[in-house]
Write a protein that holds these residues in place. Structure first.
Motif, PDB file in Angstrom:
ATOM      1  N   LEU A  22       0.819  -1.208   0.000  1.00 34.45           N
ATOM      2  CA  LEU A  22       0.000   0.000   0.000  1.00 34.45           C
ATOM      3  C   LEU A  22       0.851   1.256   0.000  1.00 34.45           C
ATOM      4  CD1 LEU A  22      -2.676  -1.106   2.607  1.00 34.45           C
ATOM      5  CD2 LEU A  22      -2.826  -1.189   0.115  1.00 34.45           C
ATOM      6  N   LEU A  23       1.945   1.210   0.754  1.00 29.28           N
ATOM      7  CA  LEU A  23       2.813   2.373   0.864  1.00 29.28           C
ATOM      8  C   LEU A  23       4.178   1.921   1.356  1.00 29.28           C
ATOM      9  CD1 LEU A  23       3.130   5.530   0.895  1.00 29.28           C
ATOM     10  CD2 LEU A  23       2.434   5.425   3.289  1.00 29.28           C
ATOM     11  N   ALA A  24       5.220   2.456   0.756  1.00 29.56           N
ATOM     12  CA  ALA A  24       6.588   2.257   1.235  1.00 29.56           C
ATOM     13  C   ALA A  24       7.190   3.645   1.369  1.00 29.56           C
ATOM     14  CB  ALA A  24       7.393   1.407   0.253  1.00 29.56           C
ATOM     15  N   GLU A  25       7.642   3.980   2.565  1.00 28.24           N
ATOM     16  CA  GLU A  25       8.191   5.320   2.798  1.00 28.24           C
ATOM     17  C   GLU A  25       9.422   5.246   3.678  1.00 28.24           C
ATOM     18  OE1 GLU A  25       5.232   7.704   4.791  1.00 28.24           O
ATOM     19  OE2 GLU A  25       5.039   6.284   6.429  1.00 28.24           O
ATOM     20  N   VAL A  26      10.371   6.114   3.388  1.00 27.02           N
ATOM     21  CA  VAL A  26      11.573   6.228   4.194  1.00 27.02           C
ATOM     22  C   VAL A  26      11.305   7.318   5.226  1.00 27.02           C
ATOM     23  CG1 VAL A  26      14.031   6.762   4.209  1.00 27.02           C
ATOM     24  CG2 VAL A  26      13.045   5.456   2.314  1.00 27.02           C
ATOM     25  N   VAL A  27      11.509   6.972   6.494  1.00 27.48           N
ATOM     26  CA  VAL A  27      11.253   7.891   7.594  1.00 27.48           C
ATOM     27  C   VAL A  27      12.575   8.177   8.298  1.00 27.48           C
ATOM     28  CG1 VAL A  27       9.963   8.239   9.739  1.00 27.48           C
ATOM     29  CG2 VAL A  27       8.959   6.884   7.894  1.00 27.48           C
ATOM     30  N   GLY A  28      12.912   9.443   8.418  1.00 33.75           N
ATOM     31  CA  GLY A  28      14.142   9.815   9.112  1.00 33.75           C
ATOM     32  C   GLY A  28      15.415   9.392   8.397  1.00 33.75           C
ATOM     33  N   GLY A  29      15.310   9.053   7.129  1.00 36.11           N
ATOM     34  CA  GLY A  29      16.490   8.716   6.349  1.00 36.11           C
ATOM     35  C   GLY A  29      16.997   7.295   6.492  1.00 36.11           C
ATOM     36  N   ARG A  30      16.641   6.597   7.579  1.00 36.26           N
ATOM     37  CA  ARG A  30      17.195   5.256   7.809  1.00 36.26           C
ATOM     38  C   ARG A  30      16.135   4.182   8.062  1.00 36.26           C
ATOM     39  NH1 ARG A  30      21.251   3.306   6.429  1.00 36.26           N
ATOM     40  NH2 ARG A  30      21.498   2.005   8.249  1.00 36.26           N
ATOM     41  N   ARG A  31      14.891   4.568   8.259  1.00 35.86           N
ATOM     42  CA  ARG A  31      13.855   3.572   8.536  1.00 35.86           C
ATOM     43  C   ARG A  31      12.931   3.460   7.331  1.00 35.86           C
ATOM     44  NH1 ARG A  31       9.351   4.558  12.838  1.00 35.86           N
ATOM     45  NH2 ARG A  31      10.764   6.314  13.070  1.00 35.86           N
ATOM     46  N   ARG A  49       7.356 -12.969   6.925  1.00 31.37           N
ATOM     47  CA  ARG A  49       7.728 -13.478   5.596  1.00 31.37           C
ATOM     48  C   ARG A  49       8.098 -12.339   4.660  1.00 31.37           C
ATOM     49  NH1 ARG A  49       2.923 -16.527   6.020  1.00 31.37           N
ATOM     50  NH2 ARG A  49       2.083 -15.503   4.150  1.00 31.37           N
ATOM     51  N   VAL A  50       7.336 -11.251   4.699  1.00 29.71           N
ATOM     52  CA  VAL A  50       7.634 -10.095   3.857  1.00 29.71           C
ATOM     53  C   VAL A  50       8.984  -9.504   4.245  1.00 29.71           C
ATOM     54  CG1 VAL A  50       6.925  -7.730   3.301  1.00 29.71           C
ATOM     55  CG2 VAL A  50       5.244  -9.588   3.252  1.00 29.71           C
ATOM     56  N   SER A  51       9.245  -9.389   5.546  1.00 26.73           N
ATOM     57  CA  SER A  51      10.544  -8.885   6.007  1.00 26.73           C
ATOM     58  C   SER A  51      11.681  -9.742   5.474  1.00 26.73           C
ATOM     59  CB  SER A  51      10.592  -8.846   7.540  1.00 26.73           C
ATOM     60  OG  SER A  51       9.707  -7.877   8.038  1.00 26.73           O
ATOM     61  N   ALA A  52      11.505 -11.056   5.501  1.00 28.17           N
ATOM     62  CA  ALA A  52      12.541 -11.962   4.993  1.00 28.17           C
ATOM     63  C   ALA A  52      12.758 -11.760   3.492  1.00 28.17           C
ATOM     64  CB  ALA A  52      12.167 -13.406   5.296  1.00 28.17           C
ATOM     65  N   CYS A  53      11.674 -11.539   2.744  1.00 23.25           N
ATOM     66  CA  CYS A  53      11.791 -11.304   1.298  1.00 23.25           C
ATOM     67  C   CYS A  53      12.523 -10.000   0.988  1.00 23.25           C
ATOM     68  CB  CYS A  53      10.414 -11.248   0.651  1.00 23.25           C
ATOM     69  SG  CYS A  53       9.546 -12.820   0.632  1.00 23.25           S
ATOM     70  N   LEU A  54      12.483  -9.067   1.916  1.00 19.58           N
ATOM     71  CA  LEU A  54      13.094  -7.756   1.706  1.00 19.58           C
ATOM     72  C   LEU A  54      14.444  -7.633   2.396  1.00 19.58           C
ATOM     73  CD1 LEU A  54       9.902  -5.539   2.178  1.00 19.58           C
ATOM     74  CD2 LEU A  54      10.833  -6.478   0.051  1.00 19.58           C
ATOM     75  N   SER A  55      15.076  -8.779   2.666  1.00 23.66           N
ATOM     76  CA  SER A  55      16.324  -8.779   3.430  1.00 23.66           C
ATOM     77  C   SER A  55      17.415  -7.917   2.801  1.00 23.66           C
ATOM     78  CB  SER A  55      16.830 -10.209   3.630  1.00 23.66           C
ATOM     79  OG  SER A  55      17.093 -10.814   2.374  1.00 23.66           O
ATOM     80  N   GLU A  56      17.450  -7.836   1.479  1.00 26.64           N
ATOM     81  CA  GLU A  56      18.494  -7.020   0.836  1.00 26.64           C
ATOM     82  C   GLU A  56      18.343  -5.530   1.175  1.00 26.64           C
ATOM     83  OE1 GLU A  56      17.243  -6.060  -3.684  1.00 26.64           O
ATOM     84  OE2 GLU A  56      17.417  -8.195  -3.239  1.00 26.64           O
ATOM     85  N   LEU A  57      17.155  -5.103   1.526  1.00 31.55           N
ATOM     86  CA  LEU A  57      16.937  -3.698   1.898  1.00 31.55           C
ATOM     87  C   LEU A  57      17.373  -3.401   3.337  1.00 31.55           C
ATOM     88  CD1 LEU A  57      13.465  -3.137   0.223  1.00 31.55           C
ATOM     89  CD2 LEU A  57      15.684  -2.322  -0.569  1.00 31.55           C
ATOM     90  N   ARG A  58      17.502  -4.457   4.134  1.00 34.00           N
ATOM     91  CA  ARG A  58      17.907  -4.263   5.538  1.00 34.00           C
ATOM     92  C   ARG A  58      19.361  -3.817   5.667  1.00 34.00           C
ATOM     93  NH1 ARG A  58      16.051  -9.405   8.569  1.00 34.00           N
ATOM     94  NH2 ARG A  58      15.469 -10.220   6.550  1.00 34.00           N
ATOM     95  N   GLU A  59      20.128  -3.900   4.602  1.00 34.40           N
ATOM     96  CA  GLU A  59      21.495  -3.382   4.639  1.00 34.40           C
ATOM     97  C   GLU A  59      21.504  -1.861   4.656  1.00 34.40           C
ATOM     98  OE1 GLU A  59      23.704  -5.061   1.413  1.00 34.40           O
ATOM     99  OE2 GLU A  59      23.127  -7.110   1.955  1.00 34.40           O
ATOM    100  N   ARG A  60      20.490  -1.256   4.057  1.00 34.31           N
ATOM    101  CA  ARG A  60      20.396   0.214   3.988  1.00 34.31           C
ATOM    102  C   ARG A  60      19.437   0.818   4.992  1.00 34.31           C
ATOM    103  NH1 ARG A  60      18.593   1.426  -1.812  1.00 34.31           N
ATOM    104  NH2 ARG A  60      17.894  -0.713  -1.749  1.00 34.31           N
ATOM    105  N   TYR A  61      18.428   0.037   5.411  1.00 38.12           N
ATOM    106  CA  TYR A  61      17.363   0.578   6.250  1.00 38.12           C
ATOM    107  C   TYR A  61      17.034  -0.327   7.430  1.00 38.12           C
ATOM    108  CZ  TYR A  61      16.335   3.111   1.901  1.00 38.12           C
ATOM    109  OH  TYR A  61      16.420   3.872   0.762  1.00 38.12           O
ATOM    110  N   SER A  62      16.507   0.286   8.453  1.00 36.80           N
ATOM    111  CA  SER A  62      15.818  -0.448   9.510  1.00 36.80           C
ATOM    112  C   SER A  62      14.415  -0.683   8.948  1.00 36.80           C
ATOM    113  CB  SER A  62      15.765   0.422  10.770  1.00 36.80           C
ATOM    114  OG  SER A  62      14.857  -0.106  11.687  1.00 36.80           O
ATOM    115  N   LEU A  63      13.972  -1.923   8.897  1.00 39.10           N
ATOM    116  CA  LEU A  63      12.740  -2.277   8.193  1.00 39.10           C
ATOM    117  C   LEU A  63      11.571  -2.447   9.156  1.00 39.10           C
ATOM    118  CD1 LEU A  63      11.569  -3.049   5.409  1.00 39.10           C
ATOM    119  CD2 LEU A  63      12.306  -5.390   5.869  1.00 39.10           C
ATOM    120  N   GLU A  64      10.440  -1.851   8.811  1.00 40.89           N
ATOM    121  CA  GLU A  64       9.206  -1.953   9.593  1.00 40.89           C
ATOM    122  C   GLU A  64       8.092  -2.345   8.625  1.00 40.89           C
ATOM    123  OE1 GLU A  64       6.456   1.488  11.397  1.00 40.89           O
ATOM    124  OE2 GLU A  64       8.500   1.494  12.166  1.00 40.89           O
TER     125      GLU A  64
END
Length: 151
Positions: A22-31, A49-64
């Motif tokens: 629905l929405l993907a947004e960067v908050v505070g530059g790192r989340r 499961r979604v967090s696991a699929c997006l593991s490559e993004l966890r190198e740049r961001y804290s994922l929520e």
């Protein structure tokens, strides 16, 4: 919709095809905050499961990753069409001059960039919102952020 949201949808397309981003947004530059939906609802297991699929993004961001909640974001024409008749808040990229209707006091126009009211229409190009200021047509390209609001 942002390029980041498009990338996330691409990453999820094969492993979680029924998940709607629905929405993907960067908050505070790192989340990175990702709101998802699913026909059977959003569970903790689905968020994991979604967090696991997006593991490559966890190198740049804290994922929520979470469900949209009652103030569901509206980011695509299909979202707006689905919720015609519901109350929404729409913030625009640039202030829009609105001439108030006689029912709303009939005062001279003023420039504002946040509208709350009933979503009365949604085409491929714009939405129509019955706000306190009157009926407002807002092109999708002018919408900075929008969400449902509690009735």
């Amino acid at each position: 919709m942002t390029a980041l949201q498009t990338d996330i949808e691409r990453l999820l397309a094969t492993s979680e095809p029924e998940v709607e981003v629905l929405l993907a947004e960067v908050v505070g530059g790192r989340r990175l905050r990702v709101f998802i939906d699913h026909p059977q609802g959003v569970t903790l297991a689905l968020c994991e499961r979604v967090s696991a699929c997006l593991s490559e993004l966890r190198e740049r961001y804290s994922l929520e990753v979470s469900s949209p909640g009652s103030e569901r974001p509206l980011t695509k024409p299909a979202h707006f069409r689905r919720f015609v008749g519901r109350r929404a808040r729409v913030r625009t990229r640039h202030p829009r001059t609105v001439i108030r209707s006689e029912r709303a006091g009939g005062s001279a126009g003023r420039a504002i960039n946040s509208f709350t009211g009933e979503l009365v229409g949604a085409s491929e190009e714009e939405i129509m919102l019955a706000a306190d200021e009157g009926i407002v047509a807002i092109p999708y390209a002018e919408i900075r952020r929008s969400n449902l609001v509690e009735e």
